[in-house]
Motif scaffolding. Structure first.
Motif, short mmCIF file in Angstrom:
data_model
loop_
_atom_site.label_atom_id
_atom_site.label_comp_id
_atom_site.label_asym_id
_atom_site.label_seq_id
_atom_site.Cartn_x
_atom_site.Cartn_y
_atom_site.Cartn_z
N ALA A 46 -4.62 -23.07 2.88
CA ALA A 46 -5.42 -21.88 2.55
C ALA A 46 -4.50 -20.70 2.22
N ASN A 47 -3.25 -20.78 2.65
CA ASN A 47 -2.28 -19.71 2.32
C ASN A 47 -2.01 -19.65 0.82
N LEU A 48 -2.40 -20.72 0.10
CA LEU A 48 -2.06 -20.81 -1.33
C LEU A 48 -3.29 -20.93 -2.22
N LYS A 49 -4.45 -20.59 -1.65
CA LYS A 49 -5.72 -20.74 -2.39
C LYS A 49 -5.65 -20.12 -3.78
N ASP A 50 -5.02 -18.94 -3.88
CA ASP A 50 -5.04 -18.20 -5.14
C ASP A 50 -4.23 -18.85 -6.25
N ILE A 51 -3.33 -19.77 -5.91
CA ILE A 51 -2.50 -20.37 -6.98
C ILE A 51 -2.68 -21.88 -7.09
N GLU A 52 -3.53 -22.46 -6.24
CA GLU A 52 -3.55 -23.94 -6.18
C GLU A 52 -4.02 -24.60 -7.47
N GLU A 53 -4.74 -23.86 -8.33
CA GLU A 53 -5.19 -24.45 -9.60
C GLU A 53 -4.22 -24.19 -10.75
N CYS A 54 -3.13 -23.50 -10.49
CA CYS A 54 -2.19 -23.18 -11.58
C CYS A 54 -1.57 -24.48 -12.13
N PRO A 55 -1.46 -24.59 -13.47
CA PRO A 55 -0.97 -25.84 -14.05
C PRO A 55 0.47 -26.18 -13.66
N ASN A 56 1.25 -25.17 -13.32
CA ASN A 56 2.67 -25.44 -12.99
C ASN A 56 2.88 -25.65 -11.49
N TYR A 57 1.79 -25.88 -10.74
CA TYR A 57 1.90 -26.06 -9.29
C TYR A 57 1.45 -27.46 -8.90
N VAL A 58 2.28 -28.12 -8.07
CA VAL A 58 1.94 -29.46 -7.55
C VAL A 58 2.12 -29.42 -6.04
N PHE A 59 1.14 -29.98 -5.31
CA PHE A 59 1.32 -30.10 -3.87
C PHE A 59 1.48 -31.57 -3.49
N ILE A 60 2.48 -31.87 -2.67
CA ILE A 60 2.66 -33.24 -2.16
C ILE A 60 2.77 -33.18 -0.64
N LYS A 61 1.84 -33.88 0.01
CA LYS A 61 1.90 -33.93 1.48
C LYS A 61 2.92 -35.00 1.86
N ALA A 62 4.05 -34.58 2.39
CA ALA A 62 5.11 -35.54 2.74
C ALA A 62 6.02 -34.94 3.80
N ASN A 202 10.97 -12.10 9.89
CA ASN A 202 10.03 -11.73 8.83
C ASN A 202 8.68 -11.34 9.43
N TYR A 203 7.96 -10.47 8.72
CA TYR A 203 6.58 -10.16 9.12
C TYR A 203 5.76 -9.95 7.86
N GLY A 204 4.44 -10.11 7.99
CA GLY A 204 3.56 -9.93 6.83
C GLY A 204 2.40 -10.91 6.91
N PRO A 205 1.59 -11.01 5.83
CA PRO A 205 0.43 -11.89 5.80
C PRO A 205 0.80 -13.37 5.96
N TYR A 206 -0.13 -14.15 6.48
CA TYR A 206 -0.07 -15.61 6.58
C TYR A 206 0.92 -16.13 7.62
N GLN A 207 1.32 -15.29 8.58
CA GLN A 207 2.22 -15.81 9.62
C GLN A 207 1.38 -16.45 10.73
N PHE A 208 1.82 -17.59 11.22
CA PHE A 208 1.04 -18.31 12.23
C PHE A 208 0.98 -17.47 13.52
N PRO A 209 -0.22 -17.31 14.08
CA PRO A 209 -0.38 -16.35 15.20
C PRO A 209 0.11 -16.87 16.55
N GLU A 210 1.28 -17.51 16.54
CA GLU A 210 2.02 -17.78 17.77
C GLU A 210 3.20 -16.82 17.81
N LYS A 211 3.50 -16.21 16.64
CA LYS A 211 4.62 -15.28 16.53
C LYS A 211 4.13 -13.88 16.91
N LEU A 212 5.07 -13.05 17.36
CA LEU A 212 4.71 -11.77 18.00
C LEU A 212 3.69 -10.92 17.23
#
Ligand code: NAD
Ligand code: DAU
Length: 366
Positions: A46-62, A202-212
Motif C-alpha cells: 500500500a506504500n506504493l499504491k500511487d505508482i503500482e500501475e506505472c509501465p516502468n514498475y515491476v513488483f516481484i515477491k521474493a 530517517n523519519y517521514g511517511p510510511y514508516q512502520f509504527p514500531e519505530k519511535l
C-alpha cells in the motif's frame, strides 16, 4: 519497450525503499524499476499504491536469500544496477531474534552479491556500466560520547566520518556491519563496482509504527502511553526520508565506485526533547489543550546496549556531490505528523494486520 536501464531495488515495499522506488519510477520513465521484496511484516505494498500501475514498475515477491531466484531475476530483466535496501531493521527485534538478522542482512546480501557476480561476469562487457549500491546505517560506527548533555546540539565534539572504525553493538548493527564488509570485499576481490552509504535515522511517511516517531504519533492520537527508554537522554540524528531518497539517486548516478558516503542532516535531538516536539505538534493539530499529552510519557526499562549518541558528518557528500537536505526539521516533523494524522486508514491497516492482505488481493487478480 527497451529500457535504458534495468534496476533492482530490494526492500522497495518498506519505509525508505518505497520512497526510493517512487522517486526512480517517476523521475526515470526510461528505466525499468524492479522492486524485489519478500513482504515481511515490514513490507507493505500500500506504500506504493500511487505508482503500482506505472509501465516502468515491476513488483516481484521474493526473498533475497533465495540465490536461484535472484539469478533468475538478474537474467530475465538484464539487470545492470542494484540498490539494496532489503533488511531486518528494528534494533529491539534484533535483540530478541538475532538469527533472522544474520540470515537476511548477512546471507541475503551475500546471495544478492553472488547473483550479481555470476550474471555480470558472464557478460562480454562484464562489470562495465554496472553498479551494486548497498544502503547501510550509521549504527555500524557504534556510539559517540555525550559531552554536553545539558547544552545544545551538537551534543559532542566527535562525529561519525567515513573513516570512523566500525564498532557495532546490537545484533542489528553487527549484521549491517558484516554486510558492508561483504559488499566491499566483492569490490576488492572480484572488481565489482560497488558503492556504500551510511545514513542516520530517517523519519517521514510510511514508516512502520514500531519505530519511535510513528509509534508515538499514533499513541498520542489514541491516548496510549509513550514508552521512553531509560531517561530519554539518548541522541539520534534525524533526516527526512525524501532527502535520503534524493541522496541515493545522486550517489547511484554520480557517486564514485568503491567509495563510502555518510548521509545526514547535522540534526541531533535528545529523545526526550524530540518526544516533546512530537507531543506539542500532535496536540496542536488535534486541537488538544497545550501539553495535554505530556502525561502519556512513561519511562520504561532501557534498551539493552542502547547506543548513547549518533551524529553523522556528511560533509564529504556535500563537498563531492553538492548534496544537502532540503527540509528544515521543524517543517519535516510538521509534514510527518500531518501525514500520519491524515492517513489514519494506513495506520489502522498496519496496526490491525490488514495490510498483509493487500498483496493477495492486488496480485492474485493479475
Ligand atoms: P523497513 O524495515 O521499513 O523495510 C525493509 C523492507 O525489506 C521490507 O519491505 C521487507 O519486506 C523487506 N525485506 C526484509 N527481509 C527481506 C528479504 N529476506 N528479502 C526481500 N525483502 C526483504 O526498513 P527501512 O527502515 O526502510 O530501511 C531500509 C534500509 O535502510 C535498511 O537496509 C536499513 O538498514 C537502512 N537504513 C535505515 C534507516 C532508518 O532510519 N530507517 C537509516 C539508515 C539506514
Ligand atoms: O540510525 C539509523 C537507524 O535508525 C537505522 O539503521 C534503523 O534501522 C532504525 O530502526 C533506527 O534505529 P533506532 O534504534 O535509532 O530507531 P528507533 O526508532 O527504534 O529508536 C529511536 C530512539 O528512540 C532510540 O534511542 C530508542 C528510543 N525509543 C524507541 C522506541 C521504539 C524509545 O525511547 N522508545 C520506543 O518505544
Amino acid at each position: 519497450m527497451d529500457y535504458r536501464r534495468n534496476i533492482i531495488i530490494t526492500g522497495g515495499a518498506g519505509f525508505i525503499g518505497s520512497h526510493v522506488v517512487r522517486l526512480f519510477v517517476n523521475t526515470y520513465p526510461d528505466y525499468r524499476i524492479i522492486n524485489v521484496d519478500k513482504l515481511t511484516y515490514a513490507g507493505n505494498l500500500a506504500n506504493l499504491k500511487d505508482i503500482e500501475e506505472c509501465p516502468n514498475y515491476v513488483f516481484i515477491k521474493a526473498d533475497i536469500c533465495d540465490f536461484e531466484k535472484m539469478l533468475e531475476i538478474m537474467t530475465e530483466y538484464s539487470v545492470d544496477g542494484i540498490i539494496h535496501l532489503a533488511a531486518e531493521t528494528h534494533v529491539d527485534r534484533s535483540i530478541k531474534d538475532p538469527f533472522t538478522f544474520a540470515k537476511t542482512n548477512v546471507l541475503g546480501t551475500l546471495s544478492l552479491l553472488q547473483a550479481a557476480r555470476h550474471t555480470w561476469e558472464a557478460l562480454p562487457e562484464k562489470y562495465e556500466g554496472k553498479r551494486f549500491y548497498h544502503i547501510s546505517t550509521d549504527e555500524v560506527y557504534g556510539a559517540l560520547e555525550l559531552d554536553s548533555p545539558d547544552g545544545e546540539a551538537p551534543y559532542g565534539t566527535e562525529f561519525f566520518r567515513e573513516t570512523t572504525k566500525y564498532d557495532p553493538h546490537s545484533p542489528y548493527s553487527a549484521s549491517k556491519a558484516s554486510s558492508d564488509h561483504f559488499v566491499r570485499s566483492f569490490h576488492d576481490t572480484y572488481g565489482m563496482p560497488v558503492v556504500v552509504t551510511n545514513c542516520s535515522n530517517n523519519y517521514g511517511p510510511y514508516q512502520f509504527p514500531e519505530k519511535l516517531i510513528p509509534l508515538f504519533i499514533n499513541n498520542i492520537r489514541k491516548g496510549k502511553p509513550l514508552p521512553v527508554y531509560g531517561k530519554g537522554e539518548n541522541v539520534r540524528d534525524w533526516l527526512y526520508v525524501e532527502d535520503h531518497a534524493r541522496a541515493i539517486d545522486l550517489i547511484f548516478h554520480k557517486g564514485k565506485t568503491a567509495e563510502t558516503y555518510n548521509i545526514g542532516g547535522f540534526n541531533e535531538w535528545k529523545n526526550i526533547d524530540l518526544i516533546k516536539v512530537i507531543i506539542a505538534t500532535v496536540d496542536r493539530v488535534l486541537g488538544n489543550p497545550e501539553g495535554q499529552s505530556l502525561s502519556l510519557i512513561t519511562y520504561v526499562t532501557d534498551r539493552a546496549g542502547h547506543d548513547l549518541r549518533y551524529a553523522i558528518d556528511s560533509s564529504k557528500l556535500h563537498d563531492d556531490l553538492s548534496w544537502e537536505p532540503s527540509l528544515q526539521f521543524e517543517e519535516g516533523i510538521e509534514k510527518t505528523v500531518l501525514w500520519y494524522l491524515d492517513n489514519q486508514d494506513w495506520m489502522d491497516d498496519v496496526t490491525s494486520g490488514d495490510y498483509q492482505k493487500y498483496y493477495e488481493e492486488m496480485y492474485s487478480r493479475r
